[in-house]
Scaffold this motif. Sequence first.
Motif, PDB file in Angstrom:
ATOM      1  N   CYS A  98     -30.563  11.166   5.044  1.00 52.46           N
ATOM      2  CA  CYS A  98     -30.063  10.034   4.251  1.00 52.46           C
ATOM      3  C   CYS A  98     -29.961   8.740   5.050  1.00 52.46           C
ATOM      4  O   CYS A  98     -30.103   7.650   4.481  1.00 52.46           O
TER       5      CYS A  98
ATOM      6  N   ALA B 102     -30.711   5.113   3.460  1.00 48.12           N
ATOM      7  CA  ALA B 102     -29.552   4.284   3.111  1.00 48.12           C
ATOM      8  C   ALA B 102     -29.520   3.005   3.935  1.00 48.12           C
ATOM      9  O   ALA B 102     -29.260   1.914   3.409  1.00 48.12           O
TER      10      ALA B 102
ATOM     11  N   ARG C 181     -32.159   0.526   2.793  1.00 45.79           N
ATOM     12  CA  ARG C 181     -31.751  -0.169   1.582  1.00 45.79           C
ATOM     13  C   ARG C 181     -30.678  -1.208   1.882  1.00 45.79           C
ATOM     14  O   ARG C 181     -30.704  -2.310   1.340  1.00 45.79           O
TER      15      ARG C 181
ATOM     16  N   PRO D 118     -31.688   9.755 -11.854  1.00 48.05           N
ATOM     17  CA  PRO D 118     -32.378   8.666 -12.572  1.00 48.05           C
ATOM     18  C   PRO D 118     -33.643   8.204 -11.871  1.00 48.05           C
ATOM     19  O   PRO D 118     -34.666   7.947 -12.523  1.00 48.05           O
TER      20      PRO D 118
ATOM     21  N   VAL E  22     -23.551  16.253  -6.277  1.00 52.47           N
ATOM     22  CA  VAL E  22     -23.285  14.826  -6.522  1.00 52.47           C
ATOM     23  C   VAL E  22     -24.467  13.977  -6.070  1.00 52.47           C
ATOM     24  O   VAL E  22     -24.914  13.064  -6.779  1.00 52.47           O
ATOM     25  N   ALA E  23     -24.989  14.282  -4.877  1.00 51.39           N
ATOM     26  CA  ALA E  23     -26.140  13.523  -4.372  1.00 51.39           C
ATOM     27  C   ALA E  23     -27.347  13.679  -5.291  1.00 51.39           C
ATOM     28  O   ALA E  23     -28.073  12.708  -5.550  1.00 51.39           O
TER      29      ALA E  23
ATOM     30  N   THR F 295     -27.243  14.302  -8.510  1.00 50.45           N
ATOM     31  CA  THR F 295     -26.955  13.550  -9.733  1.00 50.45           C
ATOM     32  C   THR F 295     -27.263  12.073  -9.550  1.00 50.45           C
ATOM     33  O   THR F 295     -27.808  11.417 -10.446  1.00 50.45           O
ATOM     34  N   VAL F 296     -26.924  11.552  -8.373  1.00 51.60           N
ATOM     35  CA  VAL F 296     -27.214  10.144  -8.090  1.00 51.60           C
ATOM     36  C   VAL F 296     -28.722   9.899  -8.051  1.00 51.60           C
ATOM     37  O   VAL F 296     -29.221   8.855  -8.496  1.00 51.60           O
ATOM     38  N   LYS F 297     -29.466  10.867  -7.532  1.00 50.72           N
ATOM     39  CA  LYS F 297     -30.919  10.723  -7.409  1.00 50.72           C
ATOM     40  C   LYS F 297     -31.661  10.992  -8.718  1.00 50.72           C
ATOM     41  O   LYS F 297     -32.832  10.608  -8.856  1.00 50.72           O
TER      42      LYS F 297
ATOM     43  N   CYS G  90     -35.240  15.734  -3.756  1.00 51.73           N
ATOM     44  CA  CYS G  90     -34.439  16.338  -4.820  1.00 51.73           C
ATOM     45  C   CYS G  90     -34.504  17.866  -4.765  1.00 51.73           C
ATOM     46  O   CYS G  90     -33.485  18.549  -4.969  1.00 51.73           O
TER      47      CYS G  90
END
Length: 407
Positions: free
Chosen positions: A234, A238, A241, A22, A15-16, A18-20, A37
């Motif tokens: 993370c 995080a 941001r 893009p 999942v992480a 997939t989020v990264k 990644c």
Amino acid sequence: MDGSGYYLPSAAMAVALTVKAPALARAWRDPLLRSVCVLMALAGLVFCFAAPPTIAQVNEWTGIVNFSAPLVYCLLSAFSASCLVLMVNWRGGPPARTRRINRWITAGYGLVIVALVVLFRLGSTPVERLRDFDTYYARTPYIRELIVLYLVALTVAGVAMNVMCGRWALRVKGWLRAGLLIIVVGYLCNLAYLATKFTAVIARWRGADLDYLSSDWAPVLASAGAQISAVGFCVPLACRRAGDSWQTWATYRRLGPLWRELRPVAAQSHRGVRIAWWSPAALRVTQRESDIHDGMLGLYPYFDAELRLRARDAALASGADPEQARAEADAAMVAAAVRARAADPEGRLIDAAGAAGVRDTHSEPSPPASLDGPRDLVRMSLALRQSPVVAAVRGRTATSSGSETHE
């Protein structure tokens, strides 16, 4: 630990990743993002292929008894290398030095992976072992060396990560230090995992049976270590941001008084672009700044340079520093100009200024007094709400306007 104990961390890493994905597609040349990644992908693969159900399935698909063992050990070695590469890229430094260190790490663990494959081919593992491969084959020629090699490789990576993170944590502060210390805790769990593995293997060499350390305790420690370390990686990103987003929204709110002061003027000069309520904070700040500049553009003919100088002197006399005095002076001039514009609804002063500009085509127009250099819009906005100098100018302007109306 049953299969779900392996598949849940693997799914979390997927999942992480997939989020990264893009962000990686947009900036795949970024070595730090690429390292993150790769790390998440390898961590997910390690947990997926180390699960007993997957081990049995891979052995069946390949037709090679215990094929999963060197596969998992190679993935673990690659994961260790990716952790070191990520830490080197994260810490930064001269690009040439960073690339050189990364090449040494990649080459070193690449040789380990090749050696693991060769040792497995030279050894013999006729009995399939899903949970206790390390201890069952601890005394088998070549397989014994394979097991020691992968454990030593992981230990070197774990010690190096703890040393690098610990030293770096002593030189930084804030969320970065917190993330580094969390990574240290995670790698302490990894070192505990390796200690249980080594203990069980050495016990087998001595004829004792401590297999439960390797089969039951080690997987739990490995899972905990990987997940804690992932949190450590993370947390700084995080929280940075989140902090940036908070600062952007704070800037948006602080610009509010100046934006509201100039809104009537900006509305007269143009039709503002509407943005959706879900638009990002940075876009909303940009829109608000644009509205402020448009409003000030409509006030050019009403700016009073002498009033600004008097307001600046008053602010300096009250103890303000030069930058703050400058912001208060600009805010005072804007407040007075807004009232002057309101007292001139037909825009006669604007027409007169435009006509004068047409007649004097050879003269170089001077910049408005409030924009003779970059201004801190946030300070100006706060001064509109808090400065006694601005309040005094507003009071005098209101009195003057009242007297003119009475007359």
